[in-house]
Design a protein around this motif. Structure first.
Motif, PDB file in Angstrom:
ATOM      1  N   VAL A 104      47.988  38.806  60.904  1.00  0.00           N
ATOM      2  CA  VAL A 104      47.406  37.426  60.180  1.00  0.00           C
ATOM      3  C   VAL A 104      45.725  37.736  60.013  1.00  0.00           C
ATOM      4  O   VAL A 104      45.225  37.388  59.167  1.00  0.00           O
ATOM      5  N   VAL A 105      45.303  38.604  61.213  1.00  0.00           N
ATOM      6  CA  VAL A 105      43.836  38.608  61.171  1.00  0.00           C
ATOM      7  C   VAL A 105      43.712  39.630  60.253  1.00  0.00           C
ATOM      8  O   VAL A 105      42.364  39.748  59.537  1.00  0.00           O
ATOM      9  N   LEU A 106      44.574  40.473  59.827  1.00  0.00           N
ATOM     10  CA  LEU A 106      44.053  41.509  58.745  1.00  0.00           C
ATOM     11  C   LEU A 106      44.501  40.894  57.332  1.00  0.00           C
ATOM     12  O   LEU A 106      43.684  41.375  56.424  1.00  0.00           O
ATOM     13  N   LEU A 107      45.455  39.966  57.406  1.00  0.00           N
ATOM     14  CA  LEU A 107      45.772  39.417  56.262  1.00  0.00           C
ATOM     15  C   LEU A 107      44.823  38.461  55.689  1.00  0.00           C
ATOM     16  O   LEU A 107      44.333  38.575  54.367  1.00  0.00           O
ATOM     17  N   ALA A 108      44.137  37.727  56.560  1.00  0.00           N
ATOM     18  CA  ALA A 108      43.100  36.650  56.226  1.00  0.00           C
ATOM     19  C   ALA A 108      41.760  37.261  55.368  1.00  0.00           C
ATOM     20  O   ALA A 108      41.507  37.021  54.398  1.00  0.00           O
ATOM     21  N   PRO A 109      41.060  38.391  55.811  1.00  0.00           N
ATOM     22  CA  PRO A 109      40.042  38.955  54.995  1.00  0.00           C
ATOM     23  C   PRO A 109      40.395  39.641  53.815  1.00  0.00           C
ATOM     24  O   PRO A 109      39.763  39.741  52.935  1.00  0.00           O
ATOM     25  N   ALA A 110      41.683  40.166  53.764  1.00  0.00           N
ATOM     26  CA  ALA A 110      42.001  40.866  52.676  1.00  0.00           C
ATOM     27  C   ALA A 110      42.389  39.970  51.641  1.00  0.00           C
ATOM     28  O   ALA A 110      42.005  39.910  50.230  1.00  0.00           O
ATOM     29  N   ALA A 111      42.933  38.557  51.993  1.00  0.00           N
ATOM     30  CA  ALA A 111      43.038  37.478  50.905  1.00  0.00           C
ATOM     31  C   ALA A 111      41.766  37.051  50.464  1.00  0.00           C
ATOM     32  O   ALA A 111      41.497  36.693  49.499  1.00  0.00           O
ATOM     33  N   VAL A 112      40.758  36.948  51.430  1.00  0.00           N
ATOM     34  CA  VAL A 112      39.462  36.335  50.982  1.00  0.00           C
ATOM     35  C   VAL A 112      38.934  37.437  49.788  1.00  0.00           C
ATOM     36  O   VAL A 112      38.082  37.024  49.007  1.00  0.00           O
ATOM     37  N   ILE A 113      38.963  38.737  50.229  1.00  0.00           N
ATOM     38  CA  ILE A 113      38.452  39.562  49.481  1.00  0.00           C
ATOM     39  C   ILE A 113      39.064  39.648  47.997  1.00  0.00           C
ATOM     40  O   ILE A 113      38.365  39.677  46.914  1.00  0.00           O
ATOM     41  N   ALA A 114      40.236  39.482  48.107  1.00  0.00           N
ATOM     42  CA  ALA A 114      41.033  39.295  46.621  1.00  0.00           C
ATOM     43  C   ALA A 114      40.381  38.174  46.100  1.00  0.00           C
ATOM     44  O   ALA A 114      40.171  38.492  44.811  1.00  0.00           O
ATOM     45  N   TRP A 115      40.504  37.141  46.535  1.00  0.00           N
ATOM     46  CA  TRP A 115      39.930  35.872  46.066  1.00  0.00           C
ATOM     47  C   TRP A 115      38.634  35.822  45.338  1.00  0.00           C
ATOM     48  O   TRP A 115      38.233  35.467  44.309  1.00  0.00           O
ATOM     49  N   ALA A 116      37.679  36.390  46.139  1.00  0.00           N
ATOM     50  CA  ALA A 116      36.169  36.504  45.889  1.00  0.00           C
ATOM     51  C   ALA A 116      36.165  37.445  44.771  1.00  0.00           C
ATOM     52  O   ALA A 116      35.278  37.219  43.906  1.00  0.00           O
ATOM     53  N   ARG A 117      36.709  38.703  44.855  1.00  0.00           N
ATOM     54  CA  ARG A 117      36.409  39.713  43.826  1.00  0.00           C
ATOM     55  C   ARG A 117      37.067  39.594  42.577  1.00  0.00           C
ATOM     56  O   ARG A 117      36.556  40.064  41.500  1.00  0.00           O
ATOM     57  N   PHE A 118      38.101  38.706  42.582  1.00  0.00           N
ATOM     58  CA  PHE A 118      38.946  38.304  41.339  1.00  0.00           C
ATOM     59  C   PHE A 118      38.106  37.182  40.786  1.00  0.00           C
ATOM     60  O   PHE A 118      37.956  37.296  39.605  1.00  0.00           O
ATOM     61  N   GLY A 119      37.440  36.323  41.487  1.00  0.00           N
ATOM     62  CA  GLY A 119      36.640  35.227  41.110  1.00  0.00           C
ATOM     63  C   GLY A 119      35.248  35.094  40.797  1.00  0.00           C
ATOM     64  O   GLY A 119      34.675  35.958  40.036  1.00  0.00           O
ATOM     65  N   PRO A 120      34.649  34.472  41.789  1.00  0.00           N
ATOM     66  CA  PRO A 120      33.088  34.232  41.710  1.00  0.00           C
ATOM     67  C   PRO A 120      32.318  35.111  42.249  1.00  0.00           C
ATOM     68  O   PRO A 120      30.928  35.294  41.858  1.00  0.00           O
ATOM     69  N   TYR A 121      32.819  36.298  42.719  1.00  0.00           N
ATOM     70  CA  TYR A 121      31.942  37.431  43.176  1.00  0.00           C
ATOM     71  C   TYR A 121      32.615  38.905  42.672  1.00  0.00           C
ATOM     72  O   TYR A 121      32.422  39.658  43.433  1.00  0.00           O
ATOM     73  N   ALA A 122      33.143  38.721  41.592  1.00  0.00           N
ATOM     74  CA  ALA A 122      33.381  39.873  40.991  1.00  0.00           C
ATOM     75  C   ALA A 122      32.231  40.840  40.691  1.00  0.00           C
ATOM     76  O   ALA A 122      31.355  40.498  40.859  1.00  0.00           O
ATOM     77  N   PHE A 123      32.561  41.976  40.746  1.00  0.00           N
ATOM     78  CA  PHE A 123      31.544  43.056  40.207  1.00  0.00           C
ATOM     79  C   PHE A 123      30.909  43.090  38.794  1.00  0.00           C
ATOM     80  O   PHE A 123      31.682  42.984  37.789  1.00  0.00           O
TER      81      PHE A 123
END
Length: 123
Positions: A104-123
């Motif tokens: 879960v500790v590894l899942l949480a940041p992976a999910a945050v990265i996916a959400w942020a990079r797909f959405g408001p903080y995409a490259f």
């Protein structure tokens, strides 16, 4: 926020790079003491899991750094999150609560990265 995401991506990539290298290269007997879940999987599947972890680690960093297909970074994060969901299921079945916490500790940041990079903080 972009700097924070890069730091999280780098740390997560390092963790999955080490875990993936270990799962992809070590014999099952050497993995058994530190990863008892390997008992439930064939060596081929363990190698496949290691390969997925390695590809995910590379996918968190390389596409964005090179500027080539930066959509691959959130896809890699999503793939790692799904991998961790599978790990949670495996450890739940094996009744290994401490391992579930790690997943879960590894899942949480992976999910945050996916959400942020797909959405408001995409490259």
């Amino acid at each position: 926020m972009n700097v924070f995401l890069w730091v999280v991506q780098a740390v997560l990539a390092a963790v999955f790079l080490l875990a993936g290298a270990m799962h992809a290269t070590q014999p099952k007997e050497k993995l058994r003491p530190m990863a008892p879940w390997v008992e439930d999987f064939t060596l081929t599947r363990i190698r496949l899991i290691g390969g997925v972890e390695l590809l995910g680690a590379v996918g968190l960093i390389l596409p964005a750094v090179t500027g080539i297909a930066s959509i691959l970074t959130p896809l890699a994060a999503t793939g790692l999150a799904v991998t961790m969901l599978g790990a949670v299921a495996t450890h739940a079945r094996r009744k290994e609560p401490a391992a579930i916490v790690v997943n879960v500790v590894l899942l949480a940041p992976a999910a945050v990265i996916a959400w942020a990079r797909f959405g408001p903080y995409a490259f």
